[in-house]
Design an enzyme around this catalytic site. Sequence first.
Site, PDB file in Angstrom:
ATOM      1  N   ASN A 149     -35.535  54.114 -10.007  1.00 26.68           N
ATOM      2  CA  ASN A 149     -35.738  53.072  -8.995  1.00 26.68           C
ATOM      3  C   ASN A 149     -35.446  51.726  -9.631  1.00 26.68           C
ATOM      4  O   ASN A 149     -35.587  51.554 -10.837  1.00 26.68           O
ATOM      5  CB  ASN A 149     -37.189  53.106  -8.493  1.00 26.68           C
ATOM      6  CG  ASN A 149     -37.442  52.074  -7.414  1.00 26.68           C
ATOM      7  OD1 ASN A 149     -36.621  51.899  -6.497  1.00 26.68           O
ATOM      8  ND2 ASN A 149     -38.561  51.366  -7.491  1.00 26.68           N
ATOM      9  N   HIS A 157     -36.530  47.637  -9.276  1.00 23.80           N
ATOM     10  CA  HIS A 157     -37.585  46.789  -8.713  1.00 23.80           C
ATOM     11  C   HIS A 157     -37.333  45.335  -9.135  1.00 23.80           C
ATOM     12  O   HIS A 157     -37.032  45.089 -10.309  1.00 23.80           O
ATOM     13  CB  HIS A 157     -38.952  47.270  -9.214  1.00 23.80           C
ATOM     14  CG  HIS A 157     -40.080  46.498  -8.627  1.00 23.80           C
ATOM     15  ND1 HIS A 157     -40.552  46.728  -7.345  1.00 23.80           N
ATOM     16  CD2 HIS A 157     -40.800  45.454  -9.102  1.00 23.80           C
ATOM     17  CE1 HIS A 157     -41.529  45.878  -7.080  1.00 23.80           C
ATOM     18  NE2 HIS A 157     -41.697  45.095  -8.132  1.00 23.80           N
ATOM     19  N   GLU A 193     -29.826  42.504 -10.903  1.00 25.18           N
ATOM     20  CA  GLU A 193     -30.117  43.896 -10.507  1.00 25.18           C
ATOM     21  C   GLU A 193     -28.838  44.723 -10.511  1.00 25.18           C
ATOM     22  O   GLU A 193     -28.808  45.859 -10.994  1.00 25.18           O
ATOM     23  CB  GLU A 193     -30.722  43.935  -9.096  1.00 25.18           C
ATOM     24  CG  GLU A 193     -32.143  43.429  -8.998  1.00 25.18           C
ATOM     25  CD  GLU A 193     -32.728  43.641  -7.607  1.00 25.18           C
ATOM     26  OE1 GLU A 193     -32.552  44.723  -7.027  1.00 25.18           O
ATOM     27  OE2 GLU A 193     -33.358  42.688  -7.098  1.00 25.18           O
TER      28      GLU A 193
HETATM   29  C1  GRF Z   1     -33.725  45.087  -4.168  1.00 24.59           C
HETATM   30  O1  GRF Z   1     -34.249  43.821  -4.473  1.00 24.59           O
HETATM   31  C2  GRF Z   1     -34.422  46.163  -4.949  1.00 24.59           C
HETATM   32  O2  GRF Z   1     -34.810  45.757  -6.225  1.00 24.59           O
HETATM   33  C3  GRF Z   1     -35.630  46.444  -4.115  1.00 24.59           C
HETATM   34  O3  GRF Z   1     -35.193  46.339  -2.786  1.00 24.59           O
HETATM   35  C4  GRF Z   1     -34.048  45.485  -2.723  1.00 24.59           C
HETATM   36  C5  GRF Z   1     -32.955  46.301  -2.101  1.00 24.59           C
HETATM   37  O4  GRF Z   1     -31.787  45.542  -1.894  1.00 24.59           O
HETATM   38  N1  GRF Z   1     -36.192  47.725  -4.444  1.00 24.59           N
HETATM   39  P1  GRF Z   1     -30.421  46.285  -1.566  1.00 24.59           P
HETATM   40  O5  GRF Z   1     -30.715  47.167  -0.330  1.00 24.59           O
HETATM   41  O6  GRF Z   1     -30.040  47.104  -2.739  1.00 24.59           O
HETATM   42  O7  GRF Z   1     -29.446  45.209  -1.244  1.00 24.59           O
END
Ligand code: GRF
Length: 198
Positions: A113, A115, A180
């Site tokens: 996952n 986060h 991310e």
């Molecule tokens: C991201 O910020 C992720 O870290 C969190 O939810 C958001 C999802 O964004 N778990 P996306 O759908 O990948 O654009």
Amino acid sequence: MALDGKAARIGILISGRGSNMIALADAAGDGRIPNAEIAAVISDQPNAAGLSKAKERGIETLVIERRGRARAEHDREIVAALKAREVDLVCLAGYMRVLSREFLDGYRGRILNIHPSLLPSFPGLDAQRQALEQGAKETGCTVHFVDKTLDGGPIIAQRVVPVYEGDTVESLSARVLVEEHKLYAEAVSLVLKSLVAR
Ligand code: GRF
């Protein structure tokens, strides 16, 4: 269970926008995640924006809704769909559900996952808002293995992101999101390497 040289098959679960899913698909496509392919994208939400983005890239998409069922029953259907596609590694990417024991048992040690905070700080919803409200000077993002805790499984990789004066949830989230997208691809590569070596 090693991968024995075959391309790793990644299954991605989404509930919404899907930008991390696209980042993983792009990284698998251009070799930043070596020897891997996206086997399927599964959403529990029929209107998830990420579904059309996956389709545009020629990735198989499935919608598996909860439809009032028990969590375990919903998860069994998802695990069956993943197994039918010979998925080796499951990546949650904005998937807004807690996984049942059935799911965890089906893919033990193979569920990741992402986060948007430096865990263990700010688990749960609205991590960027939590960081701002706590007056954090730094936050970031974490990729971790999923276990039965909420955002508490073993950490694989993290990136630090500064918090600036005047940041809003939107401005901070956007800065974190850029990291991310890079971090998730790096973490998946690391995990796949360890699966190949096992
Ligand atoms: C991201 O910020 C992720 O870290 C969190 O939810 C958001 C999802 O964004 N778990 P996306 O759908 O990948 O654009």
